[in-house]
Scaffold this motif. Structure first.
Motif, short mmCIF file in Angstrom:
data_model
loop_
_atom_site.label_atom_id
_atom_site.label_comp_id
_atom_site.label_asym_id
_atom_site.label_seq_id
_atom_site.Cartn_x
_atom_site.Cartn_y
_atom_site.Cartn_z
N UNK A 289 -15.92 16.67 4.78
CA UNK A 289 -16.76 17.74 4.72
C UNK A 289 -15.59 18.99 5.61
N UNK A 290 -15.50 20.25 5.58
CA UNK A 290 -14.50 20.98 6.11
C UNK A 290 -15.41 22.14 6.30
N UNK A 291 -14.44 22.15 7.51
CA UNK A 291 -14.78 23.61 8.42
C UNK A 291 -13.69 24.48 8.30
N UNK A 292 -14.40 26.17 8.57
CA UNK A 292 -13.46 27.40 8.58
C UNK A 292 -13.86 27.63 9.76
N UNK A 293 -12.74 27.92 10.55
CA UNK A 293 -13.20 28.46 12.61
C UNK A 293 -12.45 29.33 12.18
N UNK A 294 -13.01 29.98 13.58
CA UNK A 294 -12.24 31.14 13.87
C UNK A 294 -10.99 31.08 14.37
N UNK A 295 -10.73 29.57 15.20
CA UNK A 295 -9.60 30.23 15.49
C UNK A 295 -8.53 29.93 14.93
N UNK A 296 -8.54 29.63 13.48
CA UNK A 296 -7.55 30.08 12.66
C UNK A 296 -7.37 28.68 12.06
N UNK A 297 -7.99 27.41 12.09
CA UNK A 297 -7.56 26.23 11.17
C UNK A 297 -9.20 25.59 10.81
N UNK A 299 -10.12 21.91 8.98
CA UNK A 299 -10.70 21.20 9.51
C UNK A 299 -11.09 20.14 8.59
N UNK A 300 -10.20 19.28 8.04
CA UNK A 300 -10.65 17.96 6.74
C UNK A 300 -11.74 16.95 7.85
N UNK A 301 -12.59 16.83 7.58
CA UNK A 301 -13.49 15.12 8.37
C UNK A 301 -13.94 14.63 7.22
N UNK A 302 -13.67 13.34 7.30
CA UNK A 302 -14.10 11.50 6.88
C UNK A 302 -15.08 11.68 7.34
N UNK A 376 -33.08 5.40 9.50
CA UNK A 376 -32.25 6.22 9.90
C UNK A 376 -31.05 5.21 10.11
N UNK A 377 -29.91 5.99 9.92
CA UNK A 377 -27.99 5.51 9.76
C UNK A 377 -27.28 6.31 10.66
N UNK A 378 -26.72 6.58 10.89
CA UNK A 378 -25.78 7.32 11.92
C UNK A 378 -23.97 6.91 11.14
N UNK A 379 -23.34 8.05 11.44
CA UNK A 379 -22.20 8.42 10.77
C UNK A 379 -21.14 7.99 11.74
N UNK A 380 -19.82 7.79 11.25
CA UNK A 380 -18.38 7.84 12.02
C UNK A 380 -17.87 8.72 11.41
N UNK A 381 -17.40 9.93 12.53
CA UNK A 381 -16.49 10.95 12.31
C UNK A 381 -15.16 10.69 12.78
N UNK A 382 -14.27 10.87 11.58
CA UNK A 382 -12.62 11.36 11.85
C UNK A 382 -12.11 12.22 10.88
N UNK A 383 -11.17 12.82 12.08
CA UNK A 383 -10.51 14.74 11.53
C UNK A 383 -9.09 13.86 11.45
N UNK A 384 -9.33 13.85 9.21
CA UNK A 384 -8.71 13.70 8.49
C UNK A 384 -6.93 14.26 8.03
N UNK A 385 -7.39 15.94 8.70
CA UNK A 385 -7.01 17.11 8.62
C UNK A 385 -6.78 18.09 9.37
N UNK A 386 -5.70 18.66 9.77
CA UNK A 386 -6.26 20.12 10.72
C UNK A 386 -5.17 20.88 10.18
N UNK A 422 -2.85 11.24 -2.40
CA UNK A 422 -3.62 9.44 -2.83
C UNK A 422 -3.46 9.09 -1.82
N UNK A 423 -2.93 8.83 -0.52
CA UNK A 423 -2.67 8.73 0.74
C UNK A 423 -4.17 8.79 2.11
N UNK A 424 -5.33 9.61 1.19
CA UNK A 424 -6.41 10.70 1.98
C UNK A 424 -5.85 11.72 2.73
N UNK A 425 -4.75 12.17 2.99
CA UNK A 425 -4.38 13.04 3.56
C UNK A 425 -4.73 14.53 2.67
#
Length: 443
Positions: A289-297, A299-302, A376-386, A422-425
């Motif tokens: 998932x990716x987000x576009x923010x007003x702070x100029x970044x 962000x990509x999440x796994x 019900x399942x719960x996901x874990x989130x990790x930021x992979x890119x900013x 290839x490393x996921x970044x």
């Protein structure tokens, strides 16, 4: 191939040819700012929506030239979003949402003359007649998302209001999308105060099925998932089958959404979240998932789904079906901050159909926290890119069909592309300065 190269003139194309090609690509014909653009799944149809409320549809012909198919006034003001339904749905359908808060579906009449394909009988100064239209009586809609399943022939519609209320509908007749069934509605966050700038976005998971790790953890195979950006927060919701007892005593299964992950509880955003995108390609076992923010970044999440590797369950279809009805008691790794204890958010599991409907319509359930109910399942989130390729507020973000390329646009007027390594970044791969190209065009 060699003879073709020899026949090409050695001199570069003339200035006139350059200008013709440039005008061909950018002359959209609108007399106002274009706010929304949507391509169909085949890439041969394009719809554009402008601030003046008009929609123009273009078709790409065999000679590679884009020609206008239809042009009509769809809304009384600015058009926020456009989306095509899959070409497998016949006739072709185009959805739009305007500043008037009205969601509309436009059905094409292939037998009509060009200029009246999507809005029969309409005039240039009056809105055309859509095949379906709805609006909220509480607060205007600000964002929508459509998802169609070719196997089940079901179409799902999610609408998000300016008060942060999410409404989900279902339809099982894609050829006649005039009747929709309400399956759930709830608040995704607190109501914004008056006078502040608003930002809302909702997007369905574009993948046909949940990723295999989510299925392994107990998510139903027909589970729906969507990501919601409401002001400064980004949350992921997923559906499960909730068995309730109808007033006449017959159990009925209804879809119910719950909070599967709170991304902003893991990585806060220092500004309004302008856009959010869910990447195709969850065959890798996780979602992106990716987000576009007003702070100029950007962000990509796994998004991953942990599961017990020693529970002895297999990937057989029968075992997956059994797991859909087994209870799961996951723990939320990063619970959202809430002033109310989680147990007060959920009504009893066994309730009448009337009480369940009232609970959903009144938004009871708060943040819809997971409560250990089946499915019900719960996901874990990790930021992979900013990513800071714009260094200005970012407005739009989206993935390609493979989920390997990410594009974004911002206040700097640039279209920036990022590619997954290839490393996921994620790393910047190219940049298109549209304003500079326009300035360099010969007069």
């Amino acid at each position: 191939m060699t003879s073709h190269v020899q026949l090409d003139p050695p001199d570069p194309p003339s200035t006139a040819d350059d200008k013709a090609g440039f005008d061909l690509n950018l002359s959209h014909g609108h007399r106002d700012l274009v706010q929304a653009v949507a391509f169909n799944a085949y890439g041969d149809r394009c719809a554009t929506g402008a601030v003046d409320g008009k929609i123009r549809v273009f078709n790409r012909h065999k000679d590679g030239i884009w020609r206008v198919c239809d042009n009509w006034t769809a809304h009384g003001g600015e058009i926020f979003e456009l989306q095509w339904l899959p070409p497998t749905v016949y006739p072709n359908l185009l959805a739009s949402l305007g500043i008037d808060g009205r969601f509309k579906l436009w059905c094409e009449d292939p037998s009509a003359a060009p200029g009246r394909r999507f809005s029969p009988g309409s005039r240039s100064t009056t809105p055309g007649k859509p095949a379906f239209e709805t609006r909220s009586t509480r607060a205007p809609f600000r964002s929508f998302s459509l998802k169609h399943n070719d196997d089940t022939r079901q179409t799902h519609l999610a609408l998000l209001t300016t008060e942060g209320r999410l409404v989900i509908y279902e339809n099982d007749q894609p050829e006649t999308l005039s009747e929709w069934t309400l399956i759930d509605q709830f608040d995704v966050g607190p109501k914004p105060p008056r006078g502040v700038e608003l930002s809302f976005r909702v997007r369905f998971d574009p993948n046909p099925d949940p990723c295999y790790n989510a299925l392994r953890a107990g998510a139903p195979i027909d589970s729906l998932a969507l990501v919601v950006a409401a002001m400064h927060s980004v949350k992921i919701y997923r559906s499960r089958e909730d068995v309730i007892t109808a007033p006449y005593g017959v159990p009925q299964a209804q879809r119910e959404f719950y909070l599967a992950a709170d991304i902003t509880s893991v990585v806060p955003h220092r500004g309004l979240v302008r856009d959010v995108a869910w990447a195709p390609g969850n065959v890798r076992g996780y979602d992106t998932i990716a987000t576009a923010c007003q702070d100029g970044f950007v962000r990509v999440f796994r998004v991953e789904t942990p599961f017990d590797e020693e529970d002895g369950k297999s990937w057989a279809t029968a075992d997956i079906a059994k797991r859909e009805g087994q209870p799961a008691t996951p723990e939320l790794p990063n619970p959202p901050h809430s002033a109310t204890p989680p147990e007060k958010h959920h009504p009893p599991h066994h309730q009448s159909g009337l009480s369940a409907s009232l609970a959903k319509s009144d938004g009871v359930g708060g943040e819809r926290l997971p409560s250990g109910q089946p499915g019900q399942v719960v996901h874990t989130v990790k930021e992979v890119a900013k990513l800071d390729g714009h260094r200005t507020p970012v407005w739009r973000v989206d993935f390609d069909d493979d989920g390997q390329i990410l594009g974004s646009t911002g206040d700097d007027g640039k279209l920036v592309f990022y590619r997954q390594t290839p490393r996921g970044s994620w790393a910047k791969s190219s940049e298109l300065g549209m304003l500079k190209m326009k300035m360099a065009t010969p007069s």
